[in-house]
Structure formats: structure tokens, C-alpha cells
Design an enzyme around this catalytic site. Structure first.
Site, PDB file in Angstrom:
ATOM      1  CE  LYS A 140     -12.209  -7.286 -35.049  1.00 42.47           C
ATOM      2  NZ  LYS A 140     -11.098  -6.346 -34.849  1.00 42.47           N
TER       3      LYS A 140
HETATM    4  C1  LIG Z   1     -10.500  -6.202 -33.651  1.00 40.64           C
HETATM    5  C2  LIG Z   1      -9.037  -5.954 -33.633  1.00 40.64           C
HETATM    6  C3  LIG Z   1      -8.239  -6.278 -32.507  1.00 40.64           C
HETATM    7  C4  LIG Z   1      -8.828  -6.819 -31.240  1.00 40.64           C
HETATM    8  O1  LIG Z   1      -9.330  -8.113 -31.382  1.00 40.64           O
HETATM    9  P1  LIG Z   1     -10.338  -8.690 -30.286  1.00 40.64           P
HETATM   10  O2  LIG Z   1     -10.753 -10.003 -30.811  1.00 40.64           O
HETATM   11  O3  LIG Z   1     -11.470  -7.707 -30.190  1.00 40.64           O
HETATM   12  O4  LIG Z   1      -9.589  -8.778 -29.006  1.00 40.64           O
HETATM   13  C5  LIG Z   1      -6.869  -6.071 -32.591  1.00 40.64           C
HETATM   14  N1  LIG Z   1      -6.301  -5.539 -33.696  1.00 40.64           N
HETATM   15  C6  LIG Z   1      -7.025  -5.212 -34.782  1.00 40.64           C
HETATM   16  C7  LIG Z   1      -6.349  -4.610 -35.946  1.00 40.64           C
HETATM   17  C8  LIG Z   1      -8.418  -5.420 -34.795  1.00 40.64           C
HETATM   18  O5  LIG Z   1      -9.130  -5.073 -35.880  1.00 40.64           O
END
Ligand SMILES: *Cc1c(COP(=O)(O)O)cnc(C)c1O
Length: 435
Positions: free
Chosen positions: A114
Site C-alpha cells: 500500500k
Molecule cells: C490491502 C492488502 C491486500 C489486498 O489488496 P486489494 O487491492 O484490496 O485487493 C493484500 N495484501 C495486503 C498485505 C494488503 O495490505
């Protein structure tokens, strides 16, 4: 006259010809839909091949999307600043894992993928607000990784403050520490309620004219400003392999996967995307042709993927027809027991330590290969560092993961969080008092 760039429309038809700036700053389309591009630039193969490093590659790709609104030298500087950490592609070594690599997306400041979206989005918003006296409040309800990435990515920006809401006692100790550490321009609230309460409070603030007038914006994965940066690392992996690959994407809200689709639609050769979900199996069911309705989320070990009704599904159906969706994406649902088995198996067979989210992606590759016999080289997106989940790693593998320095350092920093009642009125009072 300004060169006409890529414009955006709402998935629900209520807005057309919207600039990137407007889509970024408003988040959601006025009709409640999500913004999708009205055209997709072609990214020539030599761009990923010839870029000197990841920030250079990022700037080249972003220029194809944004040059009409952000000058290329600005995109260059912004990419270098936002993506100031390594993005390694690690081949797995072990029998049964031939041709499988892990693309580690967790080397940013908050140890999850993220950071890519949040850091780039903060800098793009900063660019557009620079010469104006407009001020924004980014309001985020978070159950984990998004909140800390946004808080870190936006901290210290001149015209933007961040207000974070998280459910007290429902995030892991490591996640909480990442949320409440004191950062300039960031205020955290520990809400005496659930994640759903937090989301309800945020939604209420957006529709209340008094609080909306403060210039509220969101930074969750529905914002196009997070989606474009999440396209970039797919090119990086594709470039290294120089051939068609399968991408396995640990998925929840499907923002990461949608970023990959944008890369594929702009020319990156992708054999198949694997939508690797945990027990929250809405999308795998859709892909298997089963009738589905959005449902409540279920709690799992891979908690950042606990999404019952993925919001980016609406975007995927706007970008791809049903047949193309089936052709491009294969899905599977990996329950907690299989996630734990995957962490063990991968560690025993290859020595690679995967966090629970990445373990879901690794298991998806194993299942996909067994079901289809397709041995195309596969890249698994590693979305979080195992040190974010020390309790699970310890329980499953019997040892604690090493804590990276940037995480350990947080333990000694001052914190800043206030308790908040789980009501829209409580949040409104704080917002109007300028928190
Ligand atoms: C947010 C997140 C996901 C999922 O990603 P999306 O874009 O919501 O599908 C997977 N793994 C981790 C560690 C995340 O923080």
C-alpha cells in the site's frame, strides 16, 4: 491549449471527460460510481526494458498517462521521491517451484504494498494543490495496512491533513503501533467499535454538508490515484522476465489486481492473472460462474484481504466484458487452514518466509498449475512483510521473523491517538473543532 490527455468516466455513466486532477481530488464519482479511464495509452515494450531503475520506469509509464496534466520532469522527481525503496524479484529455489518468483512489494516505510499507492497519491495531490489555497482533509477508516500507509505517505504535507479511524482492540499490536505513532498533520482515533462503525462514521461525514465543506477526501483503493501507481510494479516484473507471465495477486478489494489489468490493457504481456482470495470468496465464485451477491466480510489470518464485497469489482466489469474477464483472470479461495499449510510448505520446500497474504498467492499458483498444467513463469506479488504478522509466523513456523529496523524504530517513537465514541456525531464534533 492543453494537450488532451487521458480522461475518466464513472462506471455508472453519470460523469464523462473528467480530468485526472478532478478524479483524484474527489475520489468517488458524483453518481456513486468509480472512475475508470476512457482510453488507455500504449506502453511500448522498450520502456520497461530500457529504464535504468524502478523510479525511471515508473516515471516513463506515468508520463504516458498523465503528461497532459503533470509535467514529465515533475513525474520524474515525484517517482524518485515516492519509490525510494527496492522492489526485488526473488526466484524461489526448490523442487516444484520452478519458474516461480516473488515480487517483494513490502520494502516501503510501512511494510506493505500500500506504500506504492499512498506515497504516489500524496505527492500527486500535493502537486495539484501546490499553487492553490485549497485545503484537504483525508478521512480514512482503516483496519490495518491502508491507514498506516496513508498516514506515512501524507505526513507533513502543507495543504493536507489526515484523520484516521481504527477499531480499538481489533488490529494487531504491530498494526496499531504503525497507526498511532505521531506524525505531522496526522490525527488518529481509536474508535470504541468495529471497522464497520468506523466506515459508517466516515460515510456520514462525507454526506453531512457541514463537515463536507471542510474539503474531505478519501484515500482508499477506490481512488484512481492509488490505482495508477499499483500498475507500475507489474511492468518491473514483466521487464525482468521478458516474456509472458502469470501474476498471482493476493486480493481483497481488488485494487491491486485492477492495477495489473491496466498494465495488461496497455500492452504488458500477461498470460493470466490469478485472483488469490482468502475465505472471502466473492470474486472466485463469480469467475467460476456462480451467482454471487455481496456479503459480510469474514475474519481470516490474511486480514487485509477480509472484504466481502470488493469495490473494484465494479471497475473490473467496466474494463472487461464477462468473457474477457474469464479469459484473463483465474480465481481461487484459500481458507486459513490452507494458508497455514502454504506458509509451512513454501518454507520447507524453498526456505522462503511468506506472510499470510503472500502465502495465499503462493497457494494459488500451486493450484493453478495443478488444475491447468500451465507452467508459464509465475510472479507472486508479496504484499506484506512477514514481520507485520509475528504472532502468526511464530505459531505456524515456530520462530519469530526478524524485525526490520524501520519497524523496530516505531516502538520508541511518541504516539498520538485519542479515544472516540463510535458515532457520526462524535466524529463531526472533532472535525469541526479541527481535531
Ligand atoms: C490491502 C492488502 C491486500 C489486498 O489488496 P486489494 O487491492 O484490496 O485487493 C493484500 N495484501 C495486503 C498485505 C494488503 O495490505
Amino acid at each position: 491549449m492543453m494537450k488532451r490527455g487521458i480522461t475518466y468516466r464513472s462506471t455508472r455513466g453519470g460523469a464523462r471527460g473528467v480530468s485526472f486532477r478532478e478524479a483524484l481530488l474527489t475520489g468517488l464519482a458524483p453518481d456513486g460510481g468509480l472512475f475508470v479511464p476512457e482510453s488507455i495509452p500504449v506502453i511500448p515494450p522498450e520502456i520497461p526494458r530500457e529504464a535504468a531503475d524502478f523510479p525511471a520506469l515508473a516515471a516513463e509509464v506515468l508520463t504516458r498517462w498523465l503528461a497532459a496534466e503533470v509535467p514529465p520532469d515533475r513525474l520524474s522527481a515525484l517517482s524518485r521521491d515516492a519509490f525510494s525503496f527496492p522492489v526485488p524479484l526473488v526466484p524461489l529455489l526448490g523442487k516444484g517451484w520452478e519458474g516461480v518468483s516473488v515480487l517483494e512489494l513490502f520494502h516501503g516505510p510501512t511494510l506493505s504494498f500500500k506504500d506504492f499507492g499512498a506515497r504516489a497519491m500524496a505527492r500527486l495531490m500535493g502537486h495539484f494543490l501546490e499553487a492553490s489555497d485549497e485545503r484537504l482533509t483525508i478521512l480514512v477508516a482503516t483496519s490495518g495496512d491502508t491507514g498506516s500507509a496513508v498516514a506515512d505517505g501524507f505526513a507533513g504535507m502543507d495543504n493536507i491533513r489526515v484523520v484516521l479511524l481504527y477499531p480499538k482492540g481489533q488490529v494487531s499490536p504491530t498494526q496499531e503501533r504503525q497507526l498511532i505513532v505521531r506524525r505531522p498533520g496526522v490525527r488518529s482515533f481509536a474508535v470504541a467499535g468495529t471497522f464497520d462503525d468506523c466506515q459508517r462514521m466516515v460515510k456520514a461525514a462525507f454526506v453531512d454538508p457541514e463537515t463536507a465543506a471542510l474539503g474531505l477526501s478519501s484515500a482508499n483503493s477506490i481512488n484512481i490515484g492509488r490505482l495508477l501507481p499499483q500498475m507500475l510494479y507489474y511492468f518491473r516484473a514483466g521487464r525482468q522476465r521478458g516474456e509472458e507471465v502469470v501474476f498471482s495477486v493476493p486480493s481483497g478489494n481488488l485494487g491491486n489486481l485492477t492495477g495489473g489489468l491496466l498494465a495488461a490493457l496497455s500492452g504488458l504481456p500477461v498470460r493470466r492473472f490469478l485472483a488469490a482470495h482468502n475465505a472471502n470468496d466473492f470474486f472466485p465464485n463469480v469467475l467460476a460462474g456462480r451467482a454471487e451477491t455481496p456479503k459480510a466480510s469474514r475474519r481470516t489470518l490474511s486480514n487485509a484481504m477480509d472484504v466481502g464485497a470488493p469495490s473494484n469489482f465494479e471497475r473490473i466489469t467496466a474494463l472487461l466484458g464477462p468473457e474477457e474477464m474469464q479469459a484473463r483472470i483465474w480465481g481461487t479461495s484459500v481458507a486459513d487452514r490452507a494458508t497455514v499449510a502454504s506458509m509451512r510448505r513454501v518454507y520447507e520446500e524453498t526456505g522462503y518466509l511468506a506472510d499470510p497474504h503472500t502465502a495465499v498467492g503462493l497457494e494459488a499458483v500451486r493450484r493453478y498449475r495443478a488444475e491447468t498444467g500451465d507452467a508459464t513463469p509465475a510472479v507472486v506479488l508479496a504484499t506484506a512483510h512477514p514481520a507485520k504478522f509475528p504472532e502468526t509466523v511464530e505459531r505456524v513456523l515456530g520462530f519469530s521473523p526478524e524485525t526490520p529496523e524501520r519497524l523496530a524504530a516505531l516502538m520508541h517513537r511518541p504516539t498520538n491517538a485519542a479515544a472516540l465514541a463510535p458515532t457520526p456525531a462524535a466524529l463531526k464534533e472533532r472535525l469541526l473543532a479541527h481535531v
